[in-house]
Structure formats: C-alpha cells, structure tokens
Design an enzyme around this catalytic site. Sequence first.
Site, PDB file in Angstrom:
ATOM      1  N   HIS A 278       0.863  -1.194   0.000  1.00  0.00           N
ATOM      2  CA  HIS A 278       0.000   0.000   0.000  1.00  0.00           C
ATOM      3  C   HIS A 278       0.892   1.233   0.000  1.00  0.00           C
ATOM      4  O   HIS A 278       1.537   1.545  -0.989  1.00  0.00           O
ATOM      5  CB  HIS A 278      -0.926  -0.062   1.214  1.00  0.00           C
ATOM      6  CG  HIS A 278      -2.033   0.948   1.209  1.00  0.00           C
ATOM      7  ND1 HIS A 278      -2.336   1.731   0.120  1.00  0.00           N
ATOM      8  CD2 HIS A 278      -2.929   1.299   2.180  1.00  0.00           C
ATOM      9  CE1 HIS A 278      -3.358   2.513   0.401  1.00  0.00           C
ATOM     10  NE2 HIS A 278      -3.730   2.276   1.656  1.00  0.00           N
ATOM     11  N   HIS A 329      -1.824  -0.891 -11.910  1.00  0.00           N
ATOM     12  CA  HIS A 329      -2.701  -0.472 -10.823  1.00  0.00           C
ATOM     13  C   HIS A 329      -3.950  -1.336 -10.832  1.00  0.00           C
ATOM     14  O   HIS A 329      -4.371  -1.842 -11.881  1.00  0.00           O
ATOM     15  CB  HIS A 329      -3.076   1.011 -10.980  1.00  0.00           C
ATOM     16  CG  HIS A 329      -3.741   1.599  -9.779  1.00  0.00           C
ATOM     17  ND1 HIS A 329      -5.103   1.588  -9.604  1.00  0.00           N
ATOM     18  CD2 HIS A 329      -3.221   2.212  -8.682  1.00  0.00           C
ATOM     19  CE1 HIS A 329      -5.400   2.167  -8.446  1.00  0.00           C
ATOM     20  NE2 HIS A 329      -4.271   2.557  -7.875  1.00  0.00           N
ATOM     21  N   ASP A 388       3.023   6.057  -7.500  1.00  0.00           N
ATOM     22  CA  ASP A 388       4.227   5.697  -6.752  1.00  0.00           C
ATOM     23  C   ASP A 388       5.478   5.755  -7.619  1.00  0.00           C
ATOM     24  O   ASP A 388       6.590   5.921  -7.112  1.00  0.00           O
ATOM     25  CB  ASP A 388       4.086   4.286  -6.164  1.00  0.00           C
ATOM     26  CG  ASP A 388       2.991   4.208  -5.114  1.00  0.00           C
ATOM     27  OD1 ASP A 388       2.959   5.089  -4.249  1.00  0.00           O
ATOM     28  OD2 ASP A 388       2.177   3.276  -5.168  1.00  0.00           O
TER      29      ASP A 388
END
Length: 451
Positions: A278, A329, A388
């Site tokens: 996460h 994702h 990210d």
Amino acid sequence: MSDKEIYRRILKFTNLAETNNKIDLELYDKYGVKRGLRNKNGTGVLAGLTEIGDVIGYNLKDGDKIPAEGRLLYRGIDVKDIVDGFQVENRYGFEEVCYLLLFGSLPTRNELKEFNEILGESREIPDGFTEDMILKAPSPNIMNKLARSVLATYSYDDNPDDTSIENMLRQCIELIARFPILVAYAFQAKSHYYDNKSLYIHNTTRNLSTAENFLHMLRVDNKFTKSEAELLDLCLVLHAEHGGGNNSAFTARVVSSSGTDTYSAIAAAIGSLKGPKHGGANNKVRQMMDDIKSHINNWDDKKEIADYLTKILKKQANDGSGLIYGMGHAIYTLSDPRAVMLKKKAYQLAIEKDMMKEFNLYESIENLAPEVFAKVKGSSKDICANVDFYSGFVYSMLQIPPELYTPIFAIARIGGWCAHRIEEFYGANRIIRPAYKNITEPSEYKELGKR
C-alpha cells in the site's frame, strides 16, 4: 532467560505454525470466496457507498473491463480541475481539498481563510508531548511512531470518546494540522538517536501552508523554494483521497463502524498504509531504481534498459519478486491521473535541479515497461505508471529522506481517512462484519498424556 534464547526456542514451533496456517488456494474458488475482496474480472467487491471519492480507470461492458483514461474525483469534482484551479491562482491547494473532503463542498474565499486559520491554530501539540511521547521513545520507523503518537493523543484529549459530529470534526481537524509536526519530530528523533545526527526541533509556523510548514520544520535551516513547496503541495493533494475501497480507508471505515474513538480508527489506518503493498510502494520503486541505475551503464540506451526490465520480470534481477514497481494499478488501465500530473510538475523541477538525466531514465522505463511486460508475460493487459512511480523521484529532488516517503503519504491521506470515518459513522452506521467459512475437519480433544 535471554531474548536470544527465547527466540531460539520459539523457532522450534515455526514449521508447525506455518503448516497449520496454509489454505489451499483452490478452495477459494470452490467456495466462491472473493480473495482480497476482488472479483474474477479484477473489479472490486461492492462493500459500501460513498460520496467522498471516486476512482475511474475503466468502463464495464457485459462484465468485461474496457480500458479508459484514468480519472480521480473528490466529492464529484475532477482532481485535475481542482489542481488547475488553485495553481492558476498561484496558491496552495491541500487545505482546500481537506475542506472539500470533510464538508462536501468547495469553500468560499472567506471560508478557506477561516479554515486555514483554524488549522494554523491547531498545529500546537500538547505540553510535554514532544518530550514524553516522541523524544523519550524514538522509533526506527516513523510510521510506527506516528501511529503511537496518534494513540497517545487520546490521553491528552479532555473529551476523547465523544463521537458527536462536532467533537469528531474537532479531533479530525487537529489531526490534519498536527500530522506534519508529529512526522517531522519523529524523523528528527530517529535521525538523532538511531543515526547519530544533530537534533533539530523547530517550532511550527501558523501562517504557512501545510507543505511550506513541513519543509520549514524538516530543513535544518528552515529554507525552501516556492517551487519545492508547490510540488510537495501537489503531492499532498494527489494523495489526499482514493475512494473507500483502498486498504487504509477501508480499514478506517471498518474500525469506525465498531463505534470506537477517532484515534483508534486513524491509528489503524496508519498501520495499513505502512505496508509495502500500500503506502510503502513508493519506497519499493526507489529501491528498484537504485538497482537499475547501478546495473545499466548507458541510461540513454533503450535496449539496455529493456533487457534489464526483462530480467526483473523474470525474477533474475532486483529483489527477485518479478515486479516492476510503480507500473500497473488495480483500477487504472491507460493512465493514472495522479502520475500524469505529478510527472508534469516533476519535469519542471528536474530542469531547475539539473536532474533531467534521471528524469529521462524514469520516462524511458515508463514507456518501455508495458512492451516488456507484454513480451515476457504474453499478456495484453494494459499497464501504466502509477503515482508511486514518480513520487519517490519527486521526494528525492526535494531532498526528502526515503524513510519519510510513506509518512508524507499519511500526512496527505489523513483528510480522506477522516472524511471516510465520519461518513461511515453517520452514513452507514452498521458494524462491518463479513463472513469467513471454516474449512477445518472436526476433531476430538485428547488428554495431555495421550497426545
């Protein structure tokens, strides 16, 4: 008995614990279990309703996912429009976003001014808290220290268990205001007691934005540029909310549904965000990029880059996971809007910081990874760079240490967590309790001497 001896004796039970906690994955299909609360087509199991955030990454047609450009909405408003709105006026946007998430509408100029003043006044942490809760018990991991600090705040609150809307809002606003201070102080304590560096505890400043105040407290000399603060502010805006189904927001909702206090719910969400699957994902990207940079001689050679990405996917390089971190994702297919906006701002700062060579390497990996993935995996799955992928690069340009990457995510997400807590508490108002099927065969108890 020493800790080492206790640990040695515990090791004897490892195989037993591992063997008796494994479940055959085929049984999940047999009993129709949605493992990870995901449907077979990759969509999420519908577990609730929300008006806070929406993540759009595909369209559904006859049960099939049709790839689409990604969109992220806060209270129904496209985050791109929000970002364009405050940036064109040359102001910071995180506080405006927190207001929107908490109260459900955009603030007027006067409402935003008052909200900013309230946040500034709420930054002061209780007397003795820094010394007793942070400096006297430093932690090598700032996320754990943040969770402990949030739980400890319960003891400094004169009315911690009151779950009225007005008291919950007061607690939430104080946490939004104080998260940057708690993180900055936890980092300074870690740097001093674990890394043998000088200890700097700067006072908070009321009239700065959240991004400016955090950089002010983090830097030894308190100095930062406007472009640095603007980029950090953008990071905070883009990480503030991501729908009710993400792991930490769902954790906040599950814990809140039991009727517990605000501090317990938010501390649980922090624990969830810490996980490498996460909020810790941006550190995985950074570690991967360090590995790539150390093994590729020519950063401009697309073939050399593609060959090394192939090795990564085949589990022959980096950490052996077979993953290109930052690519792909659960929801976004063609694009992650957060990554698109962050990349644009990162490009501007890369020019200012003379880091275009590194930026070009990131961009090459972003462009090559889907092709390499399709070739190695034989898959036509659409994958794109997620937020990210570029956030770690952005933080490195801001000279922010890696151990702060995930805590900054928490500083951003606290507004979203609080909004979900309030909505779950007052909108759903039913304890979340899903079912688990027990698949153990019945067995008889044996007396101790007969085992």
